[in-house]
Design an enzyme around this catalytic site. Sequence first.
Site, mmCIF file in Angstrom:
data_model
loop_
_atom_site.group_PDB
_atom_site.id
_atom_site.type_symbol
_atom_site.label_atom_id
_atom_site.label_comp_id
_atom_site.label_asym_id
_atom_site.label_seq_id
_atom_site.Cartn_x
_atom_site.Cartn_y
_atom_site.Cartn_z
ATOM 1 N N LEU A 108 -45.948 -48.508 120.457
ATOM 2 C CA LEU A 108 -46.138 -50.279 120.885
ATOM 3 C C LEU A 108 -45.705 -51.162 120.413
ATOM 4 O O LEU A 108 -45.631 -51.868 121.925
ATOM 5 C CB LEU A 108 -47.916 -50.115 119.024
ATOM 6 C CG LEU A 108 -48.335 -51.056 119.503
ATOM 7 C CD1 LEU A 108 -49.729 -51.309 120.664
ATOM 8 C CD2 LEU A 108 -49.397 -51.692 118.193
ATOM 9 N N ILE A 122 -39.664 -54.005 106.939
ATOM 10 C CA ILE A 122 -40.359 -54.053 106.330
ATOM 11 C C ILE A 122 -40.417 -53.228 104.405
ATOM 12 O O ILE A 122 -41.291 -54.187 103.644
ATOM 13 C CB ILE A 122 -41.759 -54.113 107.082
ATOM 14 C CG1 ILE A 122 -42.189 -52.774 107.364
ATOM 15 C CG2 ILE A 122 -41.966 -54.765 108.279
ATOM 16 C CD1 ILE A 122 -43.820 -52.648 107.147
ATOM 17 N N ASP A 133 -57.310 -43.636 112.466
ATOM 18 C CA ASP A 133 -58.354 -42.565 112.951
ATOM 19 C C ASP A 133 -58.107 -41.229 110.963
ATOM 20 O O ASP A 133 -59.613 -41.196 110.529
ATOM 21 C CB ASP A 133 -58.454 -42.290 113.660
ATOM 22 C CG ASP A 133 -57.254 -40.982 114.375
ATOM 23 O OD1 ASP A 133 -56.405 -41.851 114.493
ATOM 24 O OD2 ASP A 133 -57.388 -40.213 114.664
ATOM 25 N N TYR A 150 -49.207 -39.046 104.759
ATOM 26 C CA TYR A 150 -49.520 -40.481 106.571
ATOM 27 C C TYR A 150 -50.979 -41.273 105.895
ATOM 28 O O TYR A 150 -50.921 -42.181 105.665
ATOM 29 C CB TYR A 150 -49.422 -39.658 107.945
ATOM 30 C CG TYR A 150 -49.357 -40.316 108.792
ATOM 31 C CD1 TYR A 150 -48.522 -41.342 109.119
ATOM 32 C CD2 TYR A 150 -51.437 -40.744 108.792
ATOM 33 C CE1 TYR A 150 -49.516 -42.505 109.835
ATOM 34 C CE2 TYR A 150 -50.904 -41.149 110.059
ATOM 35 C CZ TYR A 150 -50.500 -42.875 110.721
ATOM 36 O OH TYR A 150 -50.699 -43.207 110.993
ATOM 37 N N TRP A 191 -54.172 -41.300 118.484
ATOM 38 C CA TRP A 191 -54.255 -40.523 119.519
ATOM 39 C C TRP A 191 -53.787 -41.662 120.566
ATOM 40 O O TRP A 191 -53.288 -41.578 121.704
ATOM 41 C CB TRP A 191 -54.470 -40.261 120.474
ATOM 42 C CG TRP A 191 -55.277 -39.256 119.936
ATOM 43 C CD1 TRP A 191 -56.471 -38.500 118.168
ATOM 44 C CD2 TRP A 191 -56.577 -37.700 120.591
ATOM 45 N NE1 TRP A 191 -57.118 -37.654 118.104
ATOM 46 C CE2 TRP A 191 -57.339 -36.883 119.463
ATOM 47 C CE3 TRP A 191 -56.676 -37.020 121.530
ATOM 48 C CZ2 TRP A 191 -57.720 -35.732 119.321
ATOM 49 C CZ3 TRP A 191 -57.699 -36.072 121.892
ATOM 50 C CH2 TRP A 191 -58.190 -35.554 120.602
HETATM 51 N N1 LIG Z 1 -48.806 -42.428 117.122
HETATM 52 C C1 LIG Z 1 -50.219 -42.240 117.306
HETATM 53 O O1 LIG Z 1 -50.452 -41.679 117.590
HETATM 54 C C2 LIG Z 1 -50.927 -43.226 115.736
HETATM 55 C C3 LIG Z 1 -52.144 -43.007 115.903
HETATM 56 C C4 LIG Z 1 -52.993 -43.685 115.283
HETATM 57 C C5 LIG Z 1 -52.450 -44.921 113.800
HETATM 58 N N2 LIG Z 1 -50.729 -45.231 114.554
HETATM 59 C C6 LIG Z 1 -50.762 -46.806 114.574
HETATM 60 O O2 LIG Z 1 -50.377 -47.614 115.553
HETATM 61 C C7 LIG Z 1 -48.481 -48.069 114.551
HETATM 62 C C8 LIG Z 1 -47.733 -48.294 115.900
HETATM 63 O O3 LIG Z 1 -47.600 -46.839 116.281
HETATM 64 P P1 LIG Z 1 -46.720 -46.093 116.864
HETATM 65 O O4 LIG Z 1 -47.721 -44.975 117.712
HETATM 66 O O5 LIG Z 1 -46.385 -47.785 117.631
HETATM 67 O O6 LIG Z 1 -45.335 -45.912 116.244
HETATM 68 P P2 LIG Z 1 -43.543 -45.368 116.486
HETATM 69 O O7 LIG Z 1 -43.296 -45.000 118.144
HETATM 70 O O8 LIG Z 1 -43.670 -44.386 115.427
HETATM 71 O O9 LIG Z 1 -43.428 -47.274 116.019
HETATM 72 C C9 LIG Z 1 -43.213 -46.983 114.618
HETATM 73 C C10 LIG Z 1 -41.721 -47.819 114.452
HETATM 74 O O10 LIG Z 1 -42.118 -49.129 113.154
HETATM 75 C C11 LIG Z 1 -40.416 -48.871 112.654
HETATM 76 N N3 LIG Z 1 -39.855 -48.220 111.132
HETATM 77 C C12 LIG Z 1 -40.596 -47.291 110.458
HETATM 78 N N4 LIG Z 1 -39.758 -48.050 109.317
HETATM 79 C C13 LIG Z 1 -39.790 -49.282 109.308
HETATM 80 C C14 LIG Z 1 -38.966 -50.541 108.672
HETATM 81 N N5 LIG Z 1 -39.268 -50.009 107.089
HETATM 82 N N6 LIG Z 1 -39.545 -51.753 108.526
HETATM 83 C C15 LIG Z 1 -39.298 -51.658 109.737
HETATM 84 N N7 LIG Z 1 -39.447 -51.259 111.083
HETATM 85 C C16 LIG Z 1 -39.834 -50.085 110.785
HETATM 86 C C17 LIG Z 1 -39.812 -47.265 113.176
HETATM 87 O O11 LIG Z 1 -38.609 -47.536 113.307
HETATM 88 P P3 LIG Z 1 -37.460 -45.982 113.195
HETATM 89 O O12 LIG Z 1 -37.530 -45.505 114.845
HETATM 90 O O13 LIG Z 1 -36.256 -46.863 113.596
HETATM 91 O O14 LIG Z 1 -38.161 -45.253 112.468
HETATM 92 C C18 LIG Z 1 -40.986 -47.002 114.994
HETATM 93 O O15 LIG Z 1 -39.723 -48.344 115.458
HETATM 94 C C19 LIG Z 1 -48.428 -47.501 113.220
HETATM 95 O O16 LIG Z 1 -48.966 -48.535 112.313
HETATM 96 C C20 LIG Z 1 -49.321 -45.860 113.360
HETATM 97 O O17 LIG Z 1 -50.135 -45.854 111.603
HETATM 98 C C21 LIG Z 1 -50.300 -44.302 115.589
#
Ligand SMILES: NC(=O)c1ccc[n+]([C@@H]2O[C@H](COP(=O)([O-])OP(=O)(O)OC[C@H]3O[C@@H](n4cnc5c(N)ncnc54)[C@H](OP(=O)(O)O)[C@@H]3O)[C@@H](O)[C@H]2O)c1
Length: 287
Positions: free
Chosen positions: A13, A39, A103, A126, A150
């Site tokens: 994202l 963070i 979700d 999680y 998703w």
């Molecule tokens: N992916 C899904 O299907 C999904 C579904 C529902 C909701 N969400 C929510 O949508 C949001 C965005 O998800 P996404 O898919 O973009 O996730 P992502 O691709 O896993 O990205 C999360 C990012 O957060 C970084 N991170 C982890 N710990 C951190 C910290 N302590 N300080 C700063 N950065 C940190 C990670 O860095 P590293 O790479 O170094 O770990 C990664 O770059 C999240 O809140 C997630 O819970 C995602």
Amino acid sequence: MKRILVTGANGQLGKTFRAMESTYPGVKFTFAGRDEIDIAQPDSVQMMIALKPDFIINCAAYTQVDKAETDKKSAKLINETGARHLVEAAASADSVLIHYSSDYVYHIKKKGPLKESDPKKPQGIYAKTKWRGDKIVATYKKHIILRTSWVFAEEGANFVNTMIKLGENRDSLNIVDDQWGAPTFTRDLVAATMTIIDTLMLHPGKRYYGTYNYSNEGLVSWYDFATAIFDLKGKKMHLGKTSTAAYNAPAPRPHWSHMSKNKFKKTFKAEIPHWYDALRRCLKAQE
Ligand SMILES: NC(=O)c1ccc[n+]([C@@H]2O[C@H](COP(=O)([O-])OP(=O)(O)OC[C@H]3O[C@@H](n4cnc5c(N)ncnc54)[C@H](OP(=O)(O)O)[C@@H]3O)[C@@H](O)[C@H]2O)c1
């Protein structure tokens, strides 16, 4: 010019915010990956305050759903303590805090789409840490929580890219057919976030703050989603159906993730693209 800080800027994202930066010329973005602002660390609070952002968009999260089952400490630290640090920073800098939820926090049986006010029964680590994170963020008045599902993007570890990769070496796959939900393309999630920001800039005041579900329109199983991916890729793949129980992943998965987006659509007078159209745009962008 409004100042927006994006934390977790190297995730799927966060990278999409970077990719779409030029679409929003009236914004001064600062992008911070984990190396710049972690963070989970207490010093992140001062670092965020120093930037004096009008908006903090938090894309950072612990997202490894299965790994969280054996790594509770990290999941808690990032999704709960991290949320607390974000609230502290936003309160000190008088920023609006925009945060993303999942979700997975609902995990209830329901006949219709899930509403923001429905009961929450998060099952795995999680899901539980995300729900506690939501509650922490919601203690701060100037917050927006976008609850999404998703998520997929051109780049990153997501279902679309996993299917494409598997398609390079496989001609048959079994895909879970008893989990229902809606995919979310990060470009549409970024656009939705920026619509909210525009509205808050035009009409300052607290009536827009709160939690909103956001995914693309439509309802599919993972099997249906995989079928569309291979169809659009023009890849011949024999797809069989399997169940959540047979897949036997370490963390529990909700069977029903179909969220109502009416609150978002009515409040912000916005339309949401269908997941199929979003998938087509994502695959086109990868060409
Ligand atoms: N992916 C899904 O299907 C999904 C579904 C529902 C909701 N969400 C929510 O949508 C949001 C965005 O998800 P996404 O898919 O973009 O996730 P992502 O691709 O896993 O990205 C999360 C990012 O957060 C970084 N991170 C982890 N710990 C951190 C910290 N302590 N300080 C700063 N950065 C940190 C990670 O860095 P590293 O790479 O170094 O770990 C990664 O770059 C999240 O809140 C997630 O819970 C995602």
